[in-house]
Design a protein around this motif. Sequence first.
Motif, mmCIF file in Angstrom:
data_model
loop_
_atom_site.group_PDB
_atom_site.id
_atom_site.type_symbol
_atom_site.label_atom_id
_atom_site.label_comp_id
_atom_site.label_asym_id
_atom_site.label_seq_id
_atom_site.Cartn_x
_atom_site.Cartn_y
_atom_site.Cartn_z
ATOM 1 N N HIS A 172 0.822 -1.210 0.000
ATOM 2 C CA HIS A 172 0.000 0.000 0.000
ATOM 3 C C HIS A 172 0.853 1.256 0.000
ATOM 4 O O HIS A 172 0.433 2.306 -0.511
ATOM 5 C CB HIS A 172 -0.921 -0.019 1.237
ATOM 6 N N ASN A 173 2.066 1.184 0.528
ATOM 7 C CA ASN A 173 2.950 2.349 0.624
ATOM 8 C C ASN A 173 3.790 2.572 -0.625
ATOM 9 O O ASN A 173 4.524 3.563 -0.705
ATOM 10 C CB ASN A 173 3.890 2.197 1.827
ATOM 11 N N PHE A 174 3.686 1.665 -1.598
ATOM 12 C CA PHE A 174 4.595 1.709 -2.754
ATOM 13 C C PHE A 174 4.516 3.040 -3.501
ATOM 14 O O PHE A 174 5.550 3.644 -3.803
ATOM 15 C CB PHE A 174 4.269 0.552 -3.707
ATOM 16 N N ILE A 175 3.309 3.506 -3.824
ATOM 17 C CA ILE A 175 3.154 4.733 -4.614
ATOM 18 C C ILE A 175 3.766 5.927 -3.889
ATOM 19 O O ILE A 175 4.536 6.702 -4.473
ATOM 20 C CB ILE A 175 1.669 4.993 -4.927
ATOM 21 N N ASN A 176 3.431 6.070 -2.608
ATOM 22 C CA ASN A 176 3.969 7.205 -1.850
ATOM 23 C C ASN A 176 5.478 7.098 -1.669
ATOM 24 O O ASN A 176 6.197 8.103 -1.749
ATOM 25 C CB ASN A 176 3.286 7.302 -0.492
ATOM 26 N N ASP A 177 5.971 5.883 -1.415
ATOM 27 C CA ASP A 177 7.405 5.708 -1.208
ATOM 28 C C ASP A 177 8.195 5.993 -2.480
ATOM 29 O O ASP A 177 9.271 6.595 -2.442
ATOM 30 C CB ASP A 177 7.704 4.286 -0.737
ATOM 31 N N ARG A 178 7.664 5.564 -3.615
ATOM 32 C CA ARG A 178 8.432 5.663 -4.864
ATOM 33 C C ARG A 178 8.205 6.984 -5.606
ATOM 34 O O ARG A 178 9.135 7.516 -6.223
ATOM 35 C CB ARG A 178 8.070 4.496 -5.781
ATOM 36 N N TYR A 179 6.965 7.501 -5.545
ATOM 37 C CA TYR A 179 6.631 8.683 -6.346
ATOM 38 C C TYR A 179 6.302 9.915 -5.510
ATOM 39 O O TYR A 179 6.286 11.025 -6.046
ATOM 40 C CB TYR A 179 5.465 8.373 -7.288
#
Length: 220
Positions: free
Chosen positions: A56-63
Amino acid sequence: MTDAGRSEAKPPTRGRYAPTQLDEQEILRRGLETFAELGYAATTVRELARRLEVSHNFINDRYGSKGDFWRAVVDFALLGAQTKFDRRLAESRDDGERLRGVIVQLYRLSANASAMNRLLTDESTRDSDRLDYLHERFIKPFWDSIEPAIGRLVAAGRIPRVSSHVLYTAITGPALALAHDPIADRLDPALAPVAEQDRNSLADALSGLVLDGLLRPPVQ
């Protein structure tokens, strides 16, 4: 802690999804399909994570945020488009042929990028910072590149003297409509599914129709 205690200890809890094995282009392509299908407001970070099979954190962590991911998706989808238009503009010294070449290129790009077309159509109806981004990065550069030729063609009597808004709609509206495959399938079931037809041929037929109505022949 005893050896028995250590052997019974559970491994750390992991997220639902393992780190993505998708390359950057596939991540952005799936993001584009999701935004095009659902619209920005209905596209949640959780839904993006589900479709990418990531945490769930992928988008915020990466972008950084959903908005930043949307901008990355748009940049990816429209990368190099203006360069192709500029190349077409440089191919001819005649304004009529110059404009014709760019419009044919625009329609071919639109016909083969239905997801981006759907996104553009949706965002163009909403007054938002996303539309500001599309306008400043892509729409305005495109329009600025063809406006001098249009102005000269209007002065020469080859294009009707109407507002920029009418001309913009006349040129880009049909191109955006190339994403409307579901209604096209209903209008002409014999061709269905339209998505499987030769997209360049469809684009050329439509751009030819538009150009024949818009662009008058040179005055002899």
